[in-house]
Design a protein around this motif. Structure first.
Motif, PDB file in Angstrom:
ATOM      1  N   ASP A  24       0.855  -1.186   0.000  1.00 23.10           N
ATOM      2  CA  ASP A  24       0.000   0.000   0.000  1.00 23.10           C
ATOM      3  C   ASP A  24       0.891   1.237   0.000  1.00 23.10           C
ATOM      4  OD1 ASP A  24       0.961   0.145   2.584  1.00 23.10           O
ATOM      5  OD2 ASP A  24      -0.833  -0.740   3.468  1.00 23.10           O
ATOM      6  N   ASP A  25       0.329   2.343   0.412  1.00 25.17           N
ATOM      7  CA  ASP A  25       1.074   3.599   0.358  1.00 25.17           C
ATOM      8  C   ASP A  25       1.815   3.901   1.653  1.00 25.17           C
ATOM      9  OD1 ASP A  25       1.906   5.714  -1.207  1.00 25.17           O
ATOM     10  OD2 ASP A  25       0.400   7.085  -0.372  1.00 25.17           O
ATOM     11  N   GLN A  26       1.918   2.929   2.560  1.00 21.14           N
ATOM     12  CA  GLN A  26       2.568   3.150   3.852  1.00 21.14           C
ATOM     13  C   GLN A  26       3.644   2.075   4.083  1.00 21.14           C
ATOM     14  OE1 GLN A  26      -0.644   3.243   6.719  1.00 21.14           O
ATOM     15  NE2 GLN A  26      -0.927   5.445   6.460  1.00 21.14           N
ATOM     16  N   PRO A  27       4.823   2.241   3.486  1.00 25.14           N
ATOM     17  CA  PRO A  27       5.892   1.260   3.676  1.00 25.14           C
ATOM     18  C   PRO A  27       6.415   1.277   5.115  1.00 25.14           C
ATOM     19  CG  PRO A  27       6.711   3.169   2.493  1.00 25.14           C
ATOM     20  CD  PRO A  27       5.222   3.335   2.585  1.00 25.14           C
ATOM     21  N   LEU A  28       6.948   0.138   5.548  1.00 26.80           N
ATOM     22  CA  LEU A  28       7.534   0.031   6.890  1.00 26.80           C
ATOM     23  C   LEU A  28       8.996   0.468   6.811  1.00 26.80           C
ATOM     24  CD1 LEU A  28       6.014  -3.399   8.006  1.00 26.80           C
ATOM     25  CD2 LEU A  28       5.253  -1.099   8.639  1.00 26.80           C
ATOM     26  N   GLN A  29       9.210   1.704   7.122  1.00 26.86           N
ATOM     27  CA  GLN A  29      10.555   2.282   7.051  1.00 26.86           C
ATOM     28  C   GLN A  29      10.886   2.914   8.403  1.00 26.86           C
ATOM     29  OE1 GLN A  29       9.964   5.022   3.793  1.00 26.86           O
ATOM     30  NE2 GLN A  29      10.306   3.456   2.232  1.00 26.86           N
ATOM     31  N   PHE A  30      11.823   2.331   9.112  1.00 25.23           N
ATOM     32  CA  PHE A  30      12.179   2.911  10.414  1.00 25.23           C
ATOM     33  C   PHE A  30      13.647   2.638  10.731  1.00 25.23           C
ATOM     34  CE2 PHE A  30      10.755  -1.357  11.375  1.00 25.23           C
ATOM     35  CZ  PHE A  30      11.593  -1.800  12.384  1.00 25.23           C
ATOM     36  N   VAL A  31      14.153   3.443  11.650  1.00 30.54           N
ATOM     37  CA  VAL A  31      15.546   3.349  12.102  1.00 30.54           C
ATOM     38  C   VAL A  31      15.551   3.006  13.585  1.00 30.54           C
ATOM     39  CG1 VAL A  31      17.675   4.639  12.549  1.00 30.54           C
ATOM     40  CG2 VAL A  31      16.474   4.936  10.385  1.00 30.54           C
ATOM     41  N   GLU A  32      16.369   2.053  13.945  1.00 33.38           N
ATOM     42  CA  GLU A  32      16.587   1.715  15.359  1.00 33.38           C
ATOM     43  C   GLU A  32      17.896   2.378  15.785  1.00 33.38           C
ATOM     44  OE1 GLU A  32      17.397  -2.134  18.282  1.00 33.38           O
ATOM     45  OE2 GLU A  32      17.118  -2.398  16.114  1.00 33.38           O
ATOM     46  N   LEU A  33      17.784   3.360  16.642  1.00 29.47           N
ATOM     47  CA  LEU A  33      18.970   4.099  17.092  1.00 29.47           C
ATOM     48  C   LEU A  33      19.483   3.473  18.387  1.00 29.47           C
ATOM     49  CD1 LEU A  33      20.899   6.513  16.721  1.00 29.47           C
ATOM     50  CD2 LEU A  33      19.322   7.865  18.108  1.00 29.47           C
ATOM     51  N   ARG A  34      20.674   2.917  18.319  1.00 22.99           N
ATOM     52  CA  ARG A  34      21.337   2.336  19.498  1.00 22.99           C
ATOM     53  C   ARG A  34      22.420   3.318  19.934  1.00 22.99           C
ATOM     54  NH1 ARG A  34      20.603  -2.986  20.468  1.00 22.99           N
ATOM     55  NH2 ARG A  34      22.728  -3.178  21.287  1.00 22.99           N
ATOM     56  N   ASP A  60      18.073   2.514  23.340  1.00 19.91           N
ATOM     57  CA  ASP A  60      17.790   1.762  22.113  1.00 19.91           C
ATOM     58  C   ASP A  60      16.348   2.059  21.737  1.00 19.91           C
ATOM     59  OD1 ASP A  60      17.506   0.016  20.051  1.00 19.91           O
ATOM     60  OD2 ASP A  60      18.104  -1.784  21.162  1.00 19.91           O
ATOM     61  N   VAL A  61      16.155   2.910  20.731  1.00 19.42           N
ATOM     62  CA  VAL A  61      14.799   3.368  20.411  1.00 19.42           C
ATOM     63  C   VAL A  61      14.570   3.348  18.896  1.00 19.42           C
ATOM     64  CG1 VAL A  61      15.576   5.774  20.423  1.00 19.42           C
ATOM     65  CG2 VAL A  61      13.153   5.270  20.720  1.00 19.42           C
ATOM     66  N   PRO A  62      13.398   2.850  18.429  1.00 21.17           N
ATOM     67  CA  PRO A  62      13.059   2.912  17.003  1.00 21.17           C
ATOM     68  C   PRO A  62      12.245   4.172  16.696  1.00 21.17           C
ATOM     69  CG  PRO A  62      11.552   1.447  18.125  1.00 21.17           C
ATOM     70  CD  PRO A  62      12.489   1.982  19.183  1.00 21.17           C
ATOM     71  N   PHE A  63      12.412   4.713  15.506  1.00 22.23           N
ATOM     72  CA  PHE A  63      11.577   5.837  15.091  1.00 22.23           C
ATOM     73  C   PHE A  63      11.392   5.787  13.579  1.00 22.23           C
ATOM     74  CE2 PHE A  63      15.922   7.348  15.075  1.00 22.23           C
ATOM     75  CZ  PHE A  63      16.034   8.097  13.915  1.00 22.23           C
ATOM     76  N   PRO A  64      10.242   6.287  13.101  1.00 24.85           N
ATOM     77  CA  PRO A  64       9.960   6.223  11.654  1.00 24.85           C
ATOM     78  C   PRO A  64      10.937   7.077  10.861  1.00 24.85           C
ATOM     79  CG  PRO A  64       8.332   7.562  12.779  1.00 24.85           C
ATOM     80  CD  PRO A  64       9.148   6.916  13.856  1.00 24.85           C
ATOM     81  N   PHE A  65      11.268   6.569   9.662  1.00 26.15           N
ATOM     82  CA  PHE A  65      12.192   7.279   8.800  1.00 26.15           C
ATOM     83  C   PHE A  65      11.674   7.203   7.358  1.00 26.15           C
ATOM     84  CE2 PHE A  65      16.265   8.558   6.996  1.00 26.15           C
ATOM     85  CZ  PHE A  65      16.771   9.397   7.981  1.00 26.15           C
ATOM     86  N   PRO A  66      10.552   7.869   7.073  1.00 22.69           N
ATOM     87  CA  PRO A  66       9.931   7.781   5.738  1.00 22.69           C
ATOM     88  C   PRO A  66      10.788   8.450   4.658  1.00 22.69           C
ATOM     89  CG  PRO A  66       8.801   9.408   7.083  1.00 22.69           C
ATOM     90  CD  PRO A  66       9.773   8.718   7.989  1.00 22.69           C
ATOM     91  N   LEU A  67      11.058   7.704   3.593  1.00 21.24           N
ATOM     92  CA  LEU A  67      11.901   8.234   2.529  1.00 21.24           C
ATOM     93  C   LEU A  67      11.233   9.380   1.782  1.00 21.24           C
ATOM     94  CD1 LEU A  67      13.459   4.981   1.024  1.00 21.24           C
ATOM     95  CD2 LEU A  67      14.448   6.573   2.663  1.00 21.24           C
ATOM     96  N   ARG A  68       9.914   9.293   1.595  1.00 21.09           N
ATOM     97  CA  ARG A  68       9.228  10.361   0.868  1.00 21.09           C
ATOM     98  C   ARG A  68       9.359  11.698   1.597  1.00 21.09           C
ATOM     99  NH1 ARG A  68       6.161   8.393  -3.186  1.00 21.09           N
ATOM    100  NH2 ARG A  68       5.664   6.154  -3.162  1.00 21.09           N
ATOM    101  N   GLU A  69       9.423  11.626   2.921  1.00 23.12           N
ATOM    102  CA  GLU A  69       9.513  12.848   3.716  1.00 23.12           C
ATOM    103  C   GLU A  69      10.875  13.529   3.530  1.00 23.12           C
ATOM    104  OE1 GLU A  69      11.377  12.989   6.901  1.00 23.12           O
ATOM    105  OE2 GLU A  69      10.737  15.021   7.339  1.00 23.12           O
ATOM    106  N   LEU A  70      11.895  12.771   3.073  1.00 22.06           N
ATOM    107  CA  LEU A  70      13.226  13.347   2.871  1.00 22.06           C
ATOM    108  C   LEU A  70      13.294  14.224   1.628  1.00 22.06           C
ATOM    109  CD1 LEU A  70      15.551  10.317   3.711  1.00 22.06           C
ATOM    110  CD2 LEU A  70      14.932  12.225   5.188  1.00 22.06           C
ATOM    111  N   GLN A  71      12.267  14.182   0.788  1.00 22.16           N
ATOM    112  CA  GLN A  71      12.291  14.956  -0.454  1.00 22.16           C
ATOM    113  C   GLN A  71      11.975  16.429  -0.231  1.00 22.16           C
ATOM    114  OE1 GLN A  71       9.432  12.498  -2.658  1.00 22.16           O
ATOM    115  NE2 GLN A  71      11.121  11.789  -3.965  1.00 22.16           N
ATOM    116  N   HIS A  72      11.256  16.727   0.852  1.00 18.13           N
ATOM    117  CA  HIS A  72      10.830  18.108   1.072  1.00 18.13           C
ATOM    118  C   HIS A  72      10.957  18.460   2.562  1.00 18.13           C
ATOM    119  CE1 HIS A  72       9.228  18.090  -2.997  1.00 18.13           C
ATOM    120  NE2 HIS A  72       8.563  16.970  -2.697  1.00 18.13           N
TER     121      HIS A  72
END
Length: 218
Positions: A24-34, A60-72
């Motif tokens: 769908d239009d909501q890919p699972l994209q996230f970063v786990e910051l250790r 140790d925390v995960p947070f969303p990292f949407p690629l589309r959001e990096l465009q703007h």
């Protein structure tokens, strides 16, 4: 001895991406910051590491990292990272550096596919370096040099005839006792007089007159 503390960052970024794509239009994209912390004690100017600690995990925390959001801009993921790291007293400049390490990695991983599912693990070690200035030239006591052997030998053999007593003062400048007592006196090459035993002890560790600081040569 002076101290200065600096902060540097050590990174290890990896992905366990399996190549799957969002349906769908909501890919699972996230970063786990250790987030880890370590410190080291380093001597200057040699840069010798005197002491160091192993990295200790502090969060140790995960947070969303949407690629589309990096465009703007503004970048939501950057805001989240900044807000999170500021709670550990990490500067905004260090937060920017961490973000600009993760973002290019994620974009290269996606290779243009903004719907790619990924899980990136970013291990960031905050390395606090405590610099200690160890300057032997400043910290070491001044080196003392004894009088030449020829000067010592001459003084040991010399017999002072007592002439010029009116010019030599009342006290020996080494022991601060009366010069006009029963102790044997001697006059050194610069003209000042002392108890013989006192000046010989002095010249065993100092190559100069206690009063005028004139040095003696062979």
């Amino acid at each position: 001895m002076s101290f200065l503390t600096t902060l540097s960052l050590r990174y290890c970024i990896r992905s366990n991406c399996n190549g799957s794509v969002a349906t769908d239009d909501q890919p699972l994209q996230f970063v786990e910051l250790r987030l880890g912390h370590s410190s080291q004690l380093v001597a200057t100017p040699s840069h010798q590491i005197l002491q160091q600690t192993s990295p200790t995990l502090i969060s140790d925390v995960p947070f969303p990292f949407p690629l589309r959001e990096l465009q703007h801009p503004p970048f939501l993921s950057h805001y989240f990272l900044l807000r999170f790291l500021s709670s550990f007293n990490v500067s905004a400049a260090a937060c920017d550096a961490i973000f600009h390490k993760i973002a290019p990695f994620a974009l290269r991983l996606a290779a243009g596919n903004l719907n790619l599912n990924f899980h990136i693990t970013a291990a960031v070690d905050l390395v606090y370096t405590h610099w200690v200035d160890q300057n032997p030239a400043q910290d070491a006591p001044p080196v003392r040099k004894e009088a030449p052997a020829s000067v010592m030998e001459r003084l040991m053999k010399e017999k002072y005839d007592g002439s010029g007593r009116e010019e030599m003062g009342d006290e020996c400048s080494v022991c601060y006792e009366d010069l006009h007592g029963e102790k044997e006196l001697t006059r050194i090459p610069c003209g000042h007089a002392y108890h013989k035993s006192c000046i010989l002890k002095w010249l065993n560790i100092n190559n100069s007159c206690p009063l005028c600081r004139r040095e003696f040569e062979e």
